[in-house]
Design a protein around this motif. Structure first.
Motif, PDB file in Angstrom:
ATOM      1  N   UNK A   1     -11.979  -9.130 -11.369  1.00  0.00           N
ATOM      2  CA  UNK A   1     -10.889  -9.925 -10.786  1.00  0.00           C
ATOM      3  C   UNK A   1      -9.544  -9.471 -11.339  1.00  0.00           C
ATOM      4  N   UNK A   2      -9.471  -9.254 -12.655  1.00  0.00           N
ATOM      5  CA  UNK A   2      -8.239  -8.805 -13.282  1.00  0.00           C
ATOM      6  C   UNK A   2      -7.817  -7.443 -12.742  1.00  0.00           C
ATOM      7  N   UNK A   3      -8.762  -6.537 -12.597  1.00  0.00           N
ATOM      8  CA  UNK A   3      -8.454  -5.202 -12.073  1.00  0.00           C
ATOM      9  C   UNK A   3      -7.967  -5.288 -10.621  1.00  0.00           C
ATOM     10  N   UNK A   4      -8.613  -6.130  -9.836  1.00  0.00           N
ATOM     11  CA  UNK A   4      -8.198  -6.295  -8.435  1.00  0.00           C
ATOM     12  C   UNK A   4      -6.788  -6.849  -8.347  1.00  0.00           C
ATOM     13  N   UNK A   5      -6.508  -7.868  -9.163  1.00  0.00           N
ATOM     14  CA  UNK A   5      -5.161  -8.448  -9.166  1.00  0.00           C
ATOM     15  C   UNK A   5      -4.123  -7.444  -9.665  1.00  0.00           C
ATOM     16  N   UNK A   6      -4.482  -6.648 -10.651  1.00  0.00           N
ATOM     17  CA  UNK A   6      -3.558  -5.632 -11.155  1.00  0.00           C
ATOM     18  C   UNK A   6      -3.237  -4.585 -10.100  1.00  0.00           C
ATOM     19  N   UNK A   7      -4.252  -4.119  -9.402  1.00  0.00           N
ATOM     20  CA  UNK A   7      -4.043  -3.125  -8.336  1.00  0.00           C
ATOM     21  C   UNK A   7      -3.170  -3.710  -7.230  1.00  0.00           C
ATOM     22  N   UNK A   8      -3.461  -4.968  -6.861  1.00  0.00           N
ATOM     23  CA  UNK A   8      -2.664  -5.622  -5.816  1.00  0.00           C
ATOM     24  C   UNK A   8      -1.215  -5.779  -6.262  1.00  0.00           C
ATOM     25  N   UNK A   9      -1.016  -6.125  -7.539  1.00  0.00           N
ATOM     26  CA  UNK A   9       0.329  -6.300  -8.066  1.00  0.00           C
ATOM     27  C   UNK A   9       1.102  -4.986  -8.048  1.00  0.00           C
ATOM     28  N   UNK A  10       0.465  -3.902  -8.423  1.00  0.00           N
ATOM     29  CA  UNK A  10       1.116  -2.587  -8.393  1.00  0.00           C
ATOM     30  C   UNK A  10       1.507  -2.220  -6.966  1.00  0.00           C
TER      31      UNK A  10
END
Length: 119
Positions: free
Chosen positions: A28-37
């Motif tokens: 979830x954290x990785x997905x949110x990070x990618x989306x944020x970038x």
């Protein structure tokens, strides 16, 4: 029925296992990070586009102002096809002619809008 019970037990064990929970949180954290970038890149692109549009808008305003000044300069000569007073009226720079006293009364009667009565 036994197959469904095995699936339910496996799901219960997975929910109680910290490794599974940690993996889900990490994903979830990785997905949110990618989306944020990705969103940050979109925002930066939109800001750059906005800056270009503002610059373009300022350039167009200056060009239009220069054309207007040139048009006024050409209209101030005696051989102009459109008189300067007419151009100033078109652009709203000339004061509107004052109506006569009788015209004021007529316009007042025409321009009165609907009357609202408060009861």
């Amino acid at each position: 029925m036994e197959f469904i019970n095995r699936i339910a037990e496996a799901a219960t064990r997975a929910l109680n296992n910290n490794v599974v929970i940690d993996v889900c949180l990490l994903a979830s954290f990785a997905t949110l990070g990618i989306r944020s970038v990705h969103q940050q890149k979109v925002i930066e692109a939109l800001e750059a586009e906005k800056e270009n549009l503002v610059k373009s808008n300022k350039a167009m305003r200056k060009t239009m102002w220069d054309w207007k000044q040139q048009l006024f300069a050409e209209a101030s000569t005696d051989s102009a096809s459109v008189p300067l007073t007419r151009l100033r009226a078109i652009y709203g720079e000339a004061p509107s002619p004052q109506p006569a006293a009788g015209d004021t009364v007529k316009q007042g009667a025409k321009s009165s809008g609907p009357v609202n009565f408060i009861v």
